[in-house]
Scaffold this motif. Structure first.
Motif, PDB file in Angstrom:
ATOM      1  N   ILE A 154       0.845  -1.427  -0.008  1.00 52.10           N
ATOM      2  CA  ILE A 154       0.061   0.019   0.145  1.00 52.10           C
ATOM      3  C   ILE A 154       1.067   1.162  -0.058  1.00 52.10           C
ATOM      4  O   ILE A 154       1.854   1.466   0.921  1.00 52.10           O
ATOM      5  N   CYS A 155       0.691   1.920  -1.134  1.00 56.09           N
ATOM      6  CA  CYS A 155       1.640   3.128  -1.270  1.00 56.09           C
ATOM      7  C   CYS A 155       1.232   3.994  -2.288  1.00 56.09           C
ATOM      8  O   CYS A 155       0.692   3.577  -3.258  1.00 56.09           O
ATOM      9  N   GLN A 156       1.274   5.259  -2.030  1.00 57.28           N
ATOM     10  CA  GLN A 156       0.894   6.295  -3.094  1.00 57.28           C
ATOM     11  C   GLN A 156       1.943   6.394  -4.319  1.00 57.28           C
ATOM     12  O   GLN A 156       1.526   6.565  -5.387  1.00 57.28           O
ATOM     13  N   ALA A 157       3.286   6.328  -3.948  1.00 56.74           N
ATOM     14  CA  ALA A 157       4.127   6.594  -4.950  1.00 56.74           C
ATOM     15  C   ALA A 157       5.266   5.623  -4.462  1.00 56.74           C
ATOM     16  O   ALA A 157       5.549   5.561  -3.153  1.00 56.74           O
ATOM     17  N   PRO A 158       6.193   5.340  -5.194  1.00 55.43           N
ATOM     18  CA  PRO A 158       6.263   5.300  -6.651  1.00 55.43           C
ATOM     19  C   PRO A 158       5.290   4.189  -7.134  1.00 55.43           C
ATOM     20  O   PRO A 158       4.875   3.336  -6.353  1.00 55.43           O
ATOM     21  N   ARG A 159       5.163   4.266  -8.513  1.00 52.44           N
ATOM     22  CA  ARG A 159       4.320   3.238  -9.121  1.00 52.44           C
ATOM     23  C   ARG A 159       5.037   1.897  -9.207  1.00 52.44           C
ATOM     24  O   ARG A 159       6.301   2.054  -9.668  1.00 52.44           O
ATOM     25  N   LEU A 160       4.620   0.862  -8.740  1.00 51.91           N
ATOM     26  CA  LEU A 160       5.264  -0.375  -8.774  1.00 51.91           C
ATOM     27  C   LEU A 160       5.250  -1.490  -9.862  1.00 51.91           C
ATOM     28  O   LEU A 160       5.912  -2.425  -9.720  1.00 51.91           O
ATOM     29  N   ALA A 161       4.014  -1.335 -10.494  1.00 54.41           N
ATOM     30  CA  ALA A 161       3.768  -2.487 -11.815  1.00 54.41           C
ATOM     31  C   ALA A 161       5.302  -3.218 -12.241  1.00 54.41           C
ATOM     32  O   ALA A 161       5.112  -4.098 -12.268  1.00 54.41           O
ATOM     33  N   ASP A 162       6.052  -2.108 -12.662  1.00 49.12           N
ATOM     34  CA  ASP A 162       7.118  -2.742 -13.310  1.00 49.12           C
ATOM     35  C   ASP A 162       8.035  -3.433 -12.629  1.00 49.12           C
ATOM     36  O   ASP A 162       8.932  -4.451 -13.087  1.00 49.12           O
ATOM     37  N   TYR A 163       7.827  -3.665 -11.260  1.00 51.74           N
ATOM     38  CA  TYR A 163       8.843  -4.224 -10.172  1.00 51.74           C
ATOM     39  C   TYR A 163       8.303  -5.487  -9.696  1.00 51.74           C
ATOM     40  O   TYR A 163       8.872  -6.121  -9.198  1.00 51.74           O
ATOM     41  N   ILE A 164       7.004  -5.774 -10.117  1.00 53.84           N
ATOM     42  CA  ILE A 164       6.250  -6.669  -9.250  1.00 53.84           C
ATOM     43  C   ILE A 164       6.798  -8.271  -9.727  1.00 53.84           C
ATOM     44  O   ILE A 164       6.974  -9.078  -9.123  1.00 53.84           O
TER      45      ILE A 164
ATOM     46  N   ASP B 144       6.962 -22.319  -6.564  1.00 51.33           N
ATOM     47  CA  ASP B 144       6.555 -21.670  -7.936  1.00 51.33           C
ATOM     48  C   ASP B 144       6.413 -20.400  -7.693  1.00 51.33           C
ATOM     49  O   ASP B 144       5.460 -19.917  -7.018  1.00 51.33           O
ATOM     50  N   ILE B 145       6.777 -19.571  -8.828  1.00 43.58           N
ATOM     51  CA  ILE B 145       6.578 -18.166  -9.059  1.00 43.58           C
ATOM     52  C   ILE B 145       4.805 -18.143  -9.145  1.00 43.58           C
ATOM     53  O   ILE B 145       4.152 -17.160  -8.578  1.00 43.58           O
ATOM     54  N   SER B 146       4.132 -19.270  -9.416  1.00 43.19           N
ATOM     55  CA  SER B 146       2.764 -19.006  -9.837  1.00 43.19           C
ATOM     56  C   SER B 146       1.942 -18.965  -8.394  1.00 43.19           C
ATOM     57  O   SER B 146       0.645 -18.621  -8.392  1.00 43.19           O
ATOM     58  N   ALA B 147       2.669 -19.454  -7.307  1.00 48.68           N
ATOM     59  CA  ALA B 147       2.087 -19.427  -5.997  1.00 48.68           C
ATOM     60  C   ALA B 147       2.332 -18.164  -5.188  1.00 48.68           C
ATOM     61  O   ALA B 147       2.019 -18.075  -3.814  1.00 48.68           O
ATOM     62  N   VAL B 148       3.002 -17.210  -5.779  1.00 45.37           N
ATOM     63  CA  VAL B 148       3.270 -16.010  -5.080  1.00 45.37           C
ATOM     64  C   VAL B 148       2.630 -14.740  -5.676  1.00 45.37           C
ATOM     65  O   VAL B 148       2.914 -14.591  -7.051  1.00 45.37           O
ATOM     66  N   SER B 149       1.527 -14.044  -5.117  1.00 41.73           N
ATOM     67  CA  SER B 149       0.947 -12.967  -5.603  1.00 41.73           C
ATOM     68  C   SER B 149       1.520 -11.705  -4.971  1.00 41.73           C
ATOM     69  O   SER B 149       1.689 -11.685  -3.601  1.00 41.73           O
ATOM     70  N   VAL B 150       1.844 -10.575  -5.674  1.00 40.90           N
ATOM     71  CA  VAL B 150       2.067  -9.407  -5.319  1.00 40.90           C
ATOM     72  C   VAL B 150       1.352  -8.348  -5.784  1.00 40.90           C
ATOM     73  O   VAL B 150       1.301  -8.389  -7.093  1.00 40.90           O
ATOM     74  N   LYS B 151       0.605  -7.670  -5.124  1.00 40.07           N
ATOM     75  CA  LYS B 151      -0.095  -6.732  -5.683  1.00 40.07           C
ATOM     76  C   LYS B 151       0.065  -5.223  -5.123  1.00 40.07           C
ATOM     77  O   LYS B 151       0.827  -5.343  -3.971  1.00 40.07           O
ATOM     78  N   ALA B 152      -0.033  -4.026  -5.727  1.00 39.54           N
ATOM     79  CA  ALA B 152       0.124  -2.754  -5.307  1.00 39.54           C
ATOM     80  C   ALA B 152      -1.165  -1.821  -5.373  1.00 39.54           C
ATOM     81  O   ALA B 152      -1.767  -2.013  -6.538  1.00 39.54           O
ATOM     82  N   THR B 153      -1.464  -1.035  -4.460  1.00 38.25           N
ATOM     83  CA  THR B 153      -2.622  -0.267  -4.343  1.00 38.25           C
ATOM     84  C   THR B 153      -2.137   1.046  -3.972  1.00 38.25           C
ATOM     85  O   THR B 153      -1.292   1.253  -2.939  1.00 38.25           O
ATOM     86  N   THR B 154      -3.069   1.938  -4.054  1.00 41.22           N
ATOM     87  CA  THR B 154      -2.905   3.176  -3.097  1.00 41.22           C
ATOM     88  C   THR B 154      -4.084   3.262  -2.351  1.00 41.22           C
ATOM     89  O   THR B 154      -5.015   2.698  -2.414  1.00 41.22           O
TER      90      THR B 154
END
Length: 158
Positions: free
Chosen positions: A100-110, A124-134
């Motif tokens: 949870i953060c306003q900035a920076p945008r994280l989509a490219d790093y997820i 496996d990477i398919s078992a790990v979810s990382v989401k970002a929101t403001t």
């Protein structure tokens, strides 16, 4: 036998600090303040793993007043937590997390964050979810004062 754990962490943004999330060094004018590298995402994941086993939180395992952990790489600490999970006879089935953060945008790093966490926990990477929101400008994260993270994990008996 399955066990579920939840983790939460928050760190203040500060000048002259690196911003490291999920083991990724993210270019930004501020970083997170903490005794270690203050990787709020990895801290939440560690707390979820420890919580699933009713072993407390990372502050119990890696005290913030110990010189041993000053500036510590949270990915290395995550490896130590995973060792504890394995020694207790469990394996990680999946992790779901939210930054949870306003900035920076994280989509490219997820994708790299997911890869780092999956590698560290041995799934496996398919078992790990990382989401970002403001928080749409609300609260401390909306005011760009800090970043928070939540994580949930599912462990199963080996």
């Amino acid at each position: 036998m399955m066990r579920i754990g939840h983790g939460y962490d928050v760190h203040r943004l500060a000048e002259n600090r690196k911003l490291i999330l999920g083991g990724v060094d993210i270019p930004y004018e501020k970083g997170l303040l903490g005794h270690s590298d203050a990787d709020v995402l990895v801290h939440a994941v560690m707390d979820a793993l420890l919580g699933a086993l009713a072993l407390g939180d990372i502050g119990k395992l890696f005290p913030d007043n110990s010189p041993e952990y000053e500036g510590a790489d949270s990915m290395i600490l995550l490896g130590r937590v995973v060792d504890i999970v394995l020694k207790n006879g469990y394996r990680t089935e999946n992790i779901d997390s939210t930054i949870i953060c306003q900035a920076p945008r994280l989509a490219d790093y997820i994708p790299e964050m997911r890869k780092n966490i999956a590698s560290a926990v041995g799934c496996d990477i398919s078992a790990v979810s990382v989401k970002a929101t403001t928080e749409e400008g609300l609260g401390f994260s909306g005011a760009k004062e800090g970043i928070a993270a939540h994580a949930v994990c599912l462990l199963s008996k080996k």
